[in-house]
Design a protein around this motif. Structure first.
Motif, PDB file in Angstrom:
ATOM      1  N   ALA A 150     -11.707   3.575   0.382  1.00  0.00           N
ATOM      2  CA  ALA A 150     -11.504   2.755  -0.825  1.00  0.00           C
ATOM      3  C   ALA A 150     -12.680   2.910  -1.794  1.00  0.00           C
ATOM      4  N   LEU A 151     -13.896   2.886  -1.260  1.00  0.00           N
ATOM      5  CA  LEU A 151     -15.078   3.047  -2.119  1.00  0.00           C
ATOM      6  C   LEU A 151     -15.094   4.434  -2.778  1.00  0.00           C
ATOM      7  N   SER A 152     -14.650   5.453  -2.040  1.00  0.00           N
ATOM      8  CA  SER A 152     -14.575   6.822  -2.595  1.00  0.00           C
ATOM      9  C   SER A 152     -13.560   6.896  -3.730  1.00  0.00           C
ATOM     10  N   GLN A 153     -12.402   6.285  -3.496  1.00  0.00           N
ATOM     11  CA  GLN A 153     -11.329   6.357  -4.501  1.00  0.00           C
ATOM     12  C   GLN A 153     -11.719   5.618  -5.783  1.00  0.00           C
ATOM     13  N   ILE A 154     -12.597   4.626  -5.660  1.00  0.00           N
ATOM     14  CA  ILE A 154     -13.093   3.925  -6.849  1.00  0.00           C
ATOM     15  C   ILE A 154     -14.164   4.783  -7.535  1.00  0.00           C
ATOM     16  N   ALA A 155     -15.119   5.275  -6.741  1.00  0.00           N
ATOM     17  CA  ALA A 155     -16.287   5.979  -7.301  1.00  0.00           C
ATOM     18  C   ALA A 155     -15.930   7.301  -7.971  1.00  0.00           C
ATOM     19  N   LYS A 156     -14.825   7.920  -7.564  1.00  0.00           N
ATOM     20  CA  LYS A 156     -14.529   9.290  -8.041  1.00  0.00           C
ATOM     21  C   LYS A 156     -14.205   9.352  -9.531  1.00  0.00           C
ATOM     22  N   LYS A 196      -6.724   5.004  -6.304  1.00  0.00           N
ATOM     23  CA  LYS A 196      -6.908   6.461  -6.357  1.00  0.00           C
ATOM     24  C   LYS A 196      -6.319   7.132  -7.608  1.00  0.00           C
ATOM     25  N   HIS A 197      -5.369   6.475  -8.275  1.00  0.00           N
ATOM     26  CA  HIS A 197      -4.607   7.185  -9.305  1.00  0.00           C
ATOM     27  C   HIS A 197      -5.311   7.318 -10.651  1.00  0.00           C
ATOM     28  N   SER A 198      -6.054   6.305 -11.072  1.00  0.00           N
ATOM     29  CA  SER A 198      -6.644   6.359 -12.420  1.00  0.00           C
ATOM     30  C   SER A 198      -7.849   5.428 -12.521  1.00  0.00           C
ATOM     31  N   PRO A 199      -8.737   5.688 -13.495  1.00  0.00           N
ATOM     32  CA  PRO A 199      -9.893   4.797 -13.698  1.00  0.00           C
ATOM     33  C   PRO A 199      -9.457   3.364 -14.007  1.00  0.00           C
ATOM     34  N   GLU A 200      -8.346   3.214 -14.726  1.00  0.00           N
ATOM     35  CA  GLU A 200      -7.889   1.863 -15.103  1.00  0.00           C
ATOM     36  C   GLU A 200      -7.470   1.064 -13.867  1.00  0.00           C
ATOM     37  N   LEU A 201      -6.740   1.728 -12.960  1.00  0.00           N
ATOM     38  CA  LEU A 201      -6.306   1.050 -11.732  1.00  0.00           C
ATOM     39  C   LEU A 201      -7.513   0.719 -10.846  1.00  0.00           C
ATOM     40  N   ALA A 202      -8.446   1.660 -10.760  1.00  0.00           N
ATOM     41  CA  ALA A 202      -9.673   1.388  -9.987  1.00  0.00           C
ATOM     42  C   ALA A 202     -10.430   0.202 -10.590  1.00  0.00           C
ATOM     43  N   GLN A 203     -10.434   0.137 -11.914  1.00  0.00           N
ATOM     44  CA  GLN A 203     -11.141  -0.960 -12.602  1.00  0.00           C
ATOM     45  C   GLN A 203     -10.522  -2.311 -12.267  1.00  0.00           C
ATOM     46  N   THR A 204      -9.201  -2.369 -12.124  1.00  0.00           N
ATOM     47  CA  THR A 204      -8.558  -3.653 -11.764  1.00  0.00           C
ATOM     48  C   THR A 204      -9.018  -4.118 -10.385  1.00  0.00           C
ATOM     49  N   VAL A 205      -9.246  -3.160  -9.488  1.00  0.00           N
ATOM     50  CA  VAL A 205      -9.744  -3.500  -8.149  1.00  0.00           C
ATOM     51  C   VAL A 205     -11.197  -3.981  -8.227  1.00  0.00           C
ATOM     52  N   VAL A 206     -11.983  -3.299  -9.062  1.00  0.00           N
ATOM     53  CA  VAL A 206     -13.399  -3.666  -9.232  1.00  0.00           C
ATOM     54  C   VAL A 206     -13.536  -5.054  -9.877  1.00  0.00           C
ATOM     55  N   ASP A 207     -12.657  -5.326 -10.853  1.00  0.00           N
ATOM     56  CA  ASP A 207     -12.773  -6.570 -11.629  1.00  0.00           C
ATOM     57  C   ASP A 207     -12.597  -7.835 -10.795  1.00  0.00           C
ATOM     58  N   VAL A 208     -11.950  -7.713  -9.637  1.00  0.00           N
ATOM     59  CA  VAL A 208     -11.799  -8.914  -8.794  1.00  0.00           C
ATOM     60  C   VAL A 208     -12.836  -8.938  -7.658  1.00  0.00           C
ATOM     61  N   GLY A 209     -13.899  -8.128  -7.838  1.00  0.00           N
ATOM     62  CA  GLY A 209     -15.040  -8.216  -6.905  1.00  0.00           C
ATOM     63  C   GLY A 209     -14.869  -7.484  -5.589  1.00  0.00           C
ATOM     64  N   ALA A 210     -13.999  -6.465  -5.575  1.00  0.00           N
ATOM     65  CA  ALA A 210     -13.718  -5.773  -4.300  1.00  0.00           C
ATOM     66  C   ALA A 210     -14.922  -5.016  -3.755  1.00  0.00           C
ATOM     67  N   GLY A 257       0.823  -1.223   0.000  1.00  0.00           N
ATOM     68  CA  GLY A 257       0.000   0.000   0.000  1.00  0.00           C
ATOM     69  C   GLY A 257       0.846   1.258   0.000  1.00  0.00           C
ATOM     70  N   TYR A 258       1.930   1.245   0.806  1.00  0.00           N
ATOM     71  CA  TYR A 258       2.810   2.417   0.890  1.00  0.00           C
ATOM     72  C   TYR A 258       3.565   2.655  -0.410  1.00  0.00           C
ATOM     73  N   ILE A 259       3.859   1.577  -1.135  1.00  0.00           N
ATOM     74  CA  ILE A 259       4.519   1.726  -2.434  1.00  0.00           C
ATOM     75  C   ILE A 259       3.515   2.275  -3.459  1.00  0.00           C
ATOM     76  N   ALA A 260       2.305   1.723  -3.447  1.00  0.00           N
ATOM     77  CA  ALA A 260       1.288   2.081  -4.452  1.00  0.00           C
ATOM     78  C   ALA A 260       0.774   3.513  -4.303  1.00  0.00           C
ATOM     79  N   SER A 291      -7.408   1.080  -1.474  1.00  0.00           N
ATOM     80  CA  SER A 291      -7.697   2.516  -1.646  1.00  0.00           C
ATOM     81  C   SER A 291      -6.522   3.219  -2.325  1.00  0.00           C
ATOM     82  N   ASP A 292      -5.303   2.898  -1.857  1.00  0.00           N
ATOM     83  CA  ASP A 292      -4.093   3.529  -2.421  1.00  0.00           C
ATOM     84  C   ASP A 292      -3.868   3.140  -3.878  1.00  0.00           C
ATOM     85  N   ILE A 293      -4.241   1.915  -4.238  1.00  0.00           N
ATOM     86  CA  ILE A 293      -4.089   1.473  -5.633  1.00  0.00           C
ATOM     87  C   ILE A 293      -5.132   2.165  -6.518  1.00  0.00           C
TER      88      ILE A 293
END
Length: 454
Positions: free
Chosen positions: A190-196, A154-168, A108-111, A150-152
């Motif tokens: 985490a939900l905010s960082q995805i939804a934004k 927050k940066h872009s829609p694509e990164l958020a999508q990878t989190v969503v795709d595994v059912g988070a 998380g600290y790296i991401a 959440s840290d993963i």
């Protein structure tokens, strides 16, 4: 540090662990010491041992990696470059929950630094395992894994999508009502960082049935839970009128207004912005904010708060509410907020952002406001660039309202208009002429004489 490094290879396991812990504490202290760990060529040794040693050493080694990686993108990149990600991801599958937690924390600290580092964490295969970690029984592990997601995201829609795709989202949504406040903070974040990022991602949060349960978090005793819940609602509301309407229907606007009333400072900020976003979408949504008594609450924020950025947000939100129709503008004006906006705009100590936001809000509200009693105080104090809008509104209303014309004379408004020095041929002069033409010449000349005497 040079003395500690050989101890990482000591034959006694407790000495190895203690040496790693000491390095971690040094690296954690500041970025100079963290850099010394990197330059001392200690990381490759740690990464090698991370895969080989017992659980106590793994936790200590992961702590060092986290302590180095937290300071800057450059230091985090150094950890990536020495091949630590693959080993940390393997640790996410460890039998010991403490090892999983230490690895998730380091990842998380790296991401969190930037999209490139976050992508590296994703490419190492961390996301599905982090989603498994949030399903483990240990609260501490759930917290850290949710924070890493959440840290993963927050940066872009694509990164958020990878989190969503595994059912988070479904697993995160189920934890909104967990009694642990620190876990709720991370889940809502985490939900905010995805939804934004996009309408689609925000809709996925809604489909996971986070409403109305998320509204209960606005009443939580933990300030950060309140703030993160309001942030999540804001990030969904900002996208479309339909999503805002859904929040209104769930009772979200009233709940956010209550929350703003029960807290202070930065905790208020996301709620204030959420009301502005909802009101900006349409007349009906702005009216929903008015009916829920949002305007008096925003006025209180504007006068109570000390921080300029919070005042600026409240001014912006009031402008979004008042800009639609005369009815909306009146609802804002009757709370006596216009003189307050004007004084903040003219205050030399106000930040540039606050001055810009108050000026825009004043302009938005004034251009629709036909409620003259609220406008009259501004005739006395407003600078020319604001005065133009105030006088303009009088010039629109007075020709069609005989009662308002009488009141304008008795209140001293007409006299004040005669005192205004307008450029010949300017828009302001036109407005003044329109007002004067509403009255017989002798009344205007008496008011002119009175103003000269004054």
């Amino acid at each position: 540090m040079s003395l500690l490094r050989p101890l990482l290879l000591d034959v006694v396991p407790t000495i190895q662990q203690t040496a790693a812990l000491a390095l971690g504490r040094l690296a954690n202290y500041n970025d100079d010491l963290a850099e010394a760990v990197v330059k001392g060529d200690i990381l490759p040794q740690l990464v090698y041992s991370l895969a080989e040693q017992n659980r106590f050493y793994k936790k200590a080694a992961a702590f060092v990696l986290r302590a180095v990686g937290k300071h800057s993108p450059q230091l985090a990149q150094a950890i990536v470059d020495c091949g630590a990600l693959d080993t940390l991801v393997i640790c996410l599958e460890d039998f010991d929950p403490g090892v999983k937690e230490a690895a998730a924390w380091a990842l998380g600290y790296i991401a969190r630094h930037n999209a490139e580092l976050s992508q590296a964490v994703v490419d190492a295969g961390a996301v599905p395992l982090l989603v498994l970690c949030i399903q483990e029984p240990e609260i501490a592990l759930k917290r850290i894994a949710a924070s890493a997601l959440s840290d993963i995201s927050k940066h872009s829609p694509e990164l958020a999508q990878t989190v969503v795709d595994v059912g988070a989202i479904a697993h995160l949504a189920q934890m909104i009502l967990n009694p642990d406040a620190k876990l709720k903070r991370q889940v809502l974040s985490a939900l905010s960082q995805i939804a934004k990022h996009s309408v689609d991602l925000a809709e996925m949060g809604v489909e996971a049935e986070i409403f109305p349960v998320v509204l209960t978090c606005l009443k939580d005793s933990d300030e950060y839970v309140k703030k993160n819940a309001a942030t999540l609602i804001r990030e969904i509301a900002k996208h479309t009128p339909e999503l805002s309407q859904l929040i209104v229907n769930a009772g979200g606007v009233a709940a956010v207004i209550d929350c703003i009333g029960n807290c202070k400072g930065n905790v208020r900020l996301p709620g204030i912005m959420m009301l502005g976003y909802v009101a900006a979408h349409s007349e009906n949504l702005a009216m929903a904010v008015i009916i829920s008594k949002g305007v008096p609450q925003l006025s209180i924020c504007l006068s109570e708060e000390r921080e300029d950025h919070i005042k600026a947000a409240a001014a912006w939100a009031l402008g979004q509410i008042g800009r639609h129709t005369p009815e909306h503008a009146r609802a804002v004006a009757v709370t006596n907020v216009l003189p307050l906006l004007l004084s903040l705009y003219m205050e030399t100590e106000s930040s540039e952002d606050l001055q810009v936001k108050t000026k825009k809000a004043l302009k938005n509200i004034l251009q629709k406001c036909t409620y003259l009693p609220a406008l009259e105080p501004l005739l006395h104090d407003a600078p020319p660039n604001i005065l133009k809008h105030v006088v303009g509104q009088f010039s629109k209303v007075l020709p069609h309202d005989s009662k308002a014309r009488r009141l304008f004379v008795t209140s001293g408004g007409l006299k004040k208009v005669q005192e205004i020095k307008a450029e010949p041929g300017s828009l302001l002069q036109e407005y003044i002429n329109t007002i004067n033409n509403c009255y017989p010449e002798e009344i205007v000349s008496i008011q002119t004489e009175l103003s000269v005497c004054a």
